[in-house]
Write a protein that holds these residues in place. Structure first.
Motif, PDB file in Angstrom:
ATOM      1  N   ARG A  41       3.375  23.183 -17.899  1.00 31.05           N
ATOM      2  CA  ARG A  41       4.609  23.976 -17.913  1.00 31.05           C
ATOM      3  C   ARG A  41       4.357  25.383 -18.420  1.00 31.05           C
ATOM      4  NH1 ARG A  41       9.387  23.448 -22.196  1.00 31.05           N
ATOM      5  NH2 ARG A  41       7.754  24.572 -23.307  1.00 31.05           N
ATOM      6  N   ASN A  42       3.543  25.501 -19.461  1.00 26.19           N
ATOM      7  CA  ASN A  42       3.249  26.823 -20.016  1.00 26.19           C
ATOM      8  C   ASN A  42       2.498  27.691 -19.010  1.00 26.19           C
ATOM      9  OD1 ASN A  42       4.477  26.080 -22.379  1.00 26.19           O
ATOM     10  ND2 ASN A  42       2.570  25.539 -23.431  1.00 26.19           N
ATOM     11  N   LEU A  98       5.525  10.689 -17.301  1.00 26.16           N
ATOM     12  CA  LEU A  98       6.178  11.996 -17.172  1.00 26.16           C
ATOM     13  C   LEU A  98       5.202  13.162 -17.230  1.00 26.16           C
ATOM     14  CD1 LEU A  98       9.250  11.466 -19.538  1.00 26.16           C
ATOM     15  CD2 LEU A  98       9.320  11.676 -17.050  1.00 26.16           C
ATOM     16  N   SER A  99       3.974  12.925 -17.647  1.00 25.09           N
ATOM     17  CA  SER A  99       3.060  14.038 -17.927  1.00 25.09           C
ATOM     18  C   SER A  99       2.736  14.861 -16.683  1.00 25.09           C
ATOM     19  CB  SER A  99       1.760  13.496 -18.540  1.00 25.09           C
ATOM     20  OG  SER A  99       1.102  12.629 -17.631  1.00 25.09           O
ATOM     21  N   GLY A 100       2.827  14.254 -15.466  1.00 22.69           N
ATOM     22  CA  GLY A 100       2.505  15.005 -14.252  1.00 22.69           C
ATOM     23  C   GLY A 100       3.707  15.663 -13.602  1.00 22.69           C
ATOM     24  N   SER A 101       4.898  15.564 -14.207  1.00 25.39           N
ATOM     25  CA  SER A 101       6.100  16.122 -13.600  1.00 25.39           C
ATOM     26  C   SER A 101       6.061  17.653 -13.612  1.00 25.39           C
ATOM     27  CB  SER A 101       7.334  15.632 -14.363  1.00 25.39           C
ATOM     28  OG  SER A 101       8.507  16.286 -13.887  1.00 25.39           O
ATOM     29  N   THR A 102       6.645  18.235 -12.554  1.00 22.68           N
ATOM     30  CA  THR A 102       6.800  19.701 -12.491  1.00 22.68           C
ATOM     31  C   THR A 102       8.270  20.102 -12.554  1.00 22.68           C
ATOM     32  OG1 THR A 102       6.778  19.589 -10.064  1.00 22.68           O
ATOM     33  CG2 THR A 102       4.675  19.998 -11.172  1.00 22.68           C
ATOM     34  N   ASP A 103       9.113  19.125 -12.832  1.00 22.20           N
ATOM     35  CA  ASP A 103      10.542  19.411 -13.022  1.00 22.20           C
ATOM     36  C   ASP A 103      10.717  19.817 -14.484  1.00 22.20           C
ATOM     37  OD1 ASP A 103      13.195  19.660 -12.651  1.00 22.20           O
ATOM     38  OD2 ASP A 103      13.620  17.518 -12.347  1.00 22.20           O
ATOM     39  N   TRP A 104      10.394  21.096 -14.755  1.00 19.60           N
ATOM     40  CA  TRP A 104      10.150  21.524 -16.134  1.00 19.60           C
ATOM     41  C   TRP A 104      11.341  21.315 -17.071  1.00 19.60           C
ATOM     42  CZ3 TRP A 104       5.339  21.536 -15.585  1.00 19.60           C
ATOM     43  CH2 TRP A 104       4.687  22.166 -14.529  1.00 19.60           C
ATOM     44  N   ALA A 163       2.739  27.402 -15.740  1.00 18.16           N
ATOM     45  CA  ALA A 163       3.721  27.805 -14.736  1.00 18.16           C
ATOM     46  C   ALA A 163       4.657  28.871 -15.282  1.00 18.16           C
ATOM     47  CB  ALA A 163       4.520  26.582 -14.275  1.00 18.16           C
ATOM     48  N   THR A 164       5.053  28.720 -16.522  1.00 18.33           N
ATOM     49  CA  THR A 164       5.936  29.704 -17.140  1.00 18.33           C
ATOM     50  C   THR A 164       5.253  31.063 -17.232  1.00 18.33           C
ATOM     51  OG1 THR A 164       7.028  27.973 -18.411  1.00 18.33           O
ATOM     52  CG2 THR A 164       7.261  30.227 -19.207  1.00 18.33           C
ATOM     53  N   SER A 165       3.958  31.045 -17.551  1.00 21.36           N
ATOM     54  CA  SER A 165       3.225  32.300 -17.639  1.00 21.36           C
ATOM     55  C   SER A 165       3.173  32.991 -16.280  1.00 21.36           C
ATOM     56  CB  SER A 165       1.806  32.028 -18.154  1.00 21.36           C
ATOM     57  OG  SER A 165       1.054  33.212 -18.188  1.00 21.36           O
ATOM     58  N   GLU A 166       2.931  32.211 -15.216  1.00 21.57           N
ATOM     59  CA  GLU A 166       2.909  32.782 -13.860  1.00 21.57           C
ATOM     60  C   GLU A 166       4.281  33.325 -13.490  1.00 21.57           C
ATOM     61  OE1 GLU A 166       1.984  31.272  -9.272  1.00 21.57           O
ATOM     62  OE2 GLU A 166       1.532  29.993 -10.998  1.00 21.57           O
ATOM     63  N   ARG A 167       5.330  32.553 -13.828  1.00 22.09           N
ATOM     64  CA  ARG A 167       6.692  33.006 -13.541  1.00 22.09           C
ATOM     65  C   ARG A 167       7.019  34.280 -14.311  1.00 22.09           C
ATOM     66  NH1 ARG A 167      11.233  29.813 -16.416  1.00 22.09           N
ATOM     67  NH2 ARG A 167      10.327  31.138 -18.038  1.00 22.09           N
ATOM     68  N   ASP A 168       6.574  34.330 -15.584  1.00 16.17           N
ATOM     69  CA  ASP A 168       6.844  35.523 -16.388  1.00 16.17           C
ATOM     70  C   ASP A 168       6.196  36.758 -15.784  1.00 16.17           C
ATOM     71  OD1 ASP A 168       8.309  33.996 -18.125  1.00 16.17           O
ATOM     72  OD2 ASP A 168       6.729  33.821 -19.638  1.00 16.17           O
ATOM     73  N   ASN A 169       4.983  36.577 -15.256  1.00 15.64           N
ATOM     74  CA  ASN A 169       4.310  37.726 -14.613  1.00 15.64           C
ATOM     75  C   ASN A 169       5.100  38.182 -13.383  1.00 15.64           C
ATOM     76  OD1 ASN A 169       2.270  37.636 -16.510  1.00 15.64           O
ATOM     77  ND2 ASN A 169       0.963  36.294 -15.273  1.00 15.64           N
ATOM     78  N   GLU A 170       5.590  37.194 -12.599  1.00 21.15           N
ATOM     79  CA  GLU A 170       6.388  37.529 -11.411  1.00 21.15           C
ATOM     80  C   GLU A 170       7.672  38.235 -11.814  1.00 21.15           C
ATOM     81  OE1 GLU A 170       8.913  35.174  -7.913  1.00 21.15           O
ATOM     82  OE2 GLU A 170       7.419  34.108  -9.125  1.00 21.15           O
ATOM     83  N   PHE A 171       8.351  37.702 -12.863  1.00 20.12           N
ATOM     84  CA  PHE A 171       9.602  38.308 -13.317  1.00 20.12           C
ATOM     85  C   PHE A 171       9.369  39.728 -13.844  1.00 20.12           C
ATOM     86  CE2 PHE A 171      12.277  34.250 -14.257  1.00 20.12           C
ATOM     87  CZ  PHE A 171      12.177  33.906 -12.924  1.00 20.12           C
TER      88      PHE A 171
END
Length: 465
Positions: free
Chosen positions: A322-323, A273-279, A325-333
């Motif tokens: 995940r963190n 599961l470690s490579g999954s991007t389905d957060w 990706a979340t950080s990138e998403r947070d910047n976009e949001f």
């Protein structure tokens, strides 16, 4: 000097016989050795005469007081019954002879003192001391010594008379000590049996069994048969405890081996599961795996930490990604929130439905299209931004409702109907007057006035919208 421990040794060997040889030089005699110093003495042990047996040093004192040597060399001992011949002296001066027999008295007194010490200290066999004292007492009437023989006789009599009671007392004390020792070993054996049968506190109980053994070794005075019986109880209890403890840890080893296998399975799944991007779903699955990990129990100590590090490493790979990706998403949001705030600021200033409703409608549609294109904003800002947009939309809808109410044809038709009805009633009242029906005319005018009032109210309501 005679051996004080040998009851068969007599003190009346005849050195004076050798000394009586004609012209022979006197044999050298060692200086008298002091007897052992009295040690701690127990309380008095009564004998028939109620005289305590305590060591009493009786020095020979002045030999002239207890004896003499006459001009023929005959040696005499003075006693309460008179003088008694004890030997002869030809080897030197009278003073040398008196000193010689006084030293022999000291040797005899030392033997008595040693017996008293043993009896007072309650060491050795009191009856052996009694036998030795009887032997000395029997030999005392013929002893070739000069000194207070009566005092020695009294002391020996006390030893002989009190030895039995001392022996009985020692026996009673030993029996009491034996009973106490047996009772204590009984207690220790019983405690060991309880531990062997019930305890599951393996470390504490094992330490206690060792402490019991250490104390057991210090307890003396138990007869061999009883001691062997009690020891077998302790040993059996210890063996039972060791068997139960061994079985427990064997089972624990099996459980830990099973836990190790289970955790290795969980590690394999975590690594998959470690490579999954389905957060979202993968995060939930990792939480489930962690719950299963805790429920699996502990693996062997030397492997458990290493297994956890492998499991945690797989988690870290996923959650780090995940963190990020979340950080990138947070910047976009955050950028989206800034864009929507700018849209709202502009729309709230430019959209005015009260001045030009059609223009306000066009501007709001353009605003909504741009709003939807911007995308999601941070969760904590979503409510406030959506609230401002809804407030703007509500202003537009309120203006539309007001316009519709002002141009509502049904409301205008109702107002016209009210006016027409009032006019009809006025016309009927006028005709009733012409026919001379004044009463009917008055009633019709009242009705006409009511309908006119309703028509005026409806017209006013339309005008106020």
């Amino acid at each position: 000097m005679t051996n004080p421990t040998d009851p068969t040794t007599t003190s009346d060997a005849a050195p004076e016989t050798a000394a009586a040889g004609a012209g022979a030089p006197p044999a050298p005699h060692p200086a008298p050795k002091p007897g052992p110093k009295p040690g701690p003495r127990p309380g008095p042990h009564p004998r028939p005469a109620d005289t305590p047996v305590v060591p009493t040093l009786v020095p020979h004192g002045d030999p002239h007081k207890f004896g003499r040597i006459d001009s023929e060399g005959v040696v005499w001992l003075r006693t309460g019954d008179g003088e008694r011949e004890i030997g002869s002296w030809q080897a030197g001066s009278i003073e040398d002879g008196l000193a010689h027999f006084a030293r022999k008295f000291d040797d005899l007194a030392t033997e008595v003192e040693i017996l008293e010490e043993r009896l007072a200290a309650r060491s050795g066999d009191p009856r052996k001391a009694q036998t030795a004292a009887k032997h000395l007492l029997d030999a005392l009437p013929t002893a070739a010594v000069i000194g207070d023989v009566a005092a020695l006789e009294e002391r020996l009599t006390v030893i002989v008379g009190s030895a039995d009671e001392v022996a009985d007392s020692i026996k009673a004390e030993r029996e009491k000590a034996r009973s106490t020792a047996i009772a204590r070993k009984e207690e220790l054996a019983t405690e060991a049996e309880q531990i062997g049968a019930e305890s599951t506190q393996w470390k504490v109980a094992g330490d206690r069994l060792r402490a019991i053994l250490d104390e057991w070794k210090t307890i003396k005075g138990v007869d061999r048969k009883t001691d062997d019986t009690l020891w077998k109880r302790y040993a059996k209890a210890r063996d039972a405890f060791n068997r139960r403890r061994g079985a427990h840890f064997a089972e624990l080893d099996r459980e830990r081996a099973g836990a190790k296998a289970r955790k290795e399975e969980l590690i394999t799944r975590a690594e998959e599961l470690s490579g999954s991007t389905d957060w979202g779903p993968t995060s939930a699955r990792f939480r489930e795996l962690l719950t299963e990990w805790k429920a699996a129990g502990r693996a062997p100590r030397d492997a458990d930490d290493a297994l956890w590090q492998r499991f945690k490493a797989a988690q870290d790979v996923f959650f780090s990604a995940r963190n990020a990706a979340t950080s990138e998403r947070d910047n976009e949001f955050a950028a989206n929130a800034a864009a929507k705030t700018a849209l709202l600021d502009d729309a709230e200033k430019t959209i005015d439905p009260t001045s030009d409703l059609e223009a306000a409608r066009r501007d709001f549609r353009s605003f909504r299209d741009k709003w939807d294109e911007v995308g999601k904003v941070p969760r904590e800002q979503m409510s406030s931004l959506e609230g401002r947009a809804r407030a703007l939309e509500k202003r537009l809808r309120d203006a539309e409702d007001a316009q519709w109410q002002r141009t509502d044809p049904e409301a205008q038709a109702r107002a016209a109907q009210f006016a027409d009805r009032a006019a009809q009633l006025e016309d009927q009242a006028r005709k009733a007057d012409e026919r001379g029906k004044a009463k009917d005319a008055a009633k019709l005018r009242e009705q006409a006035a009511q309908w006119k009032e309703w028509a005026d109210a409806a017209a006013s309501a339309i005008a106020d919208r």
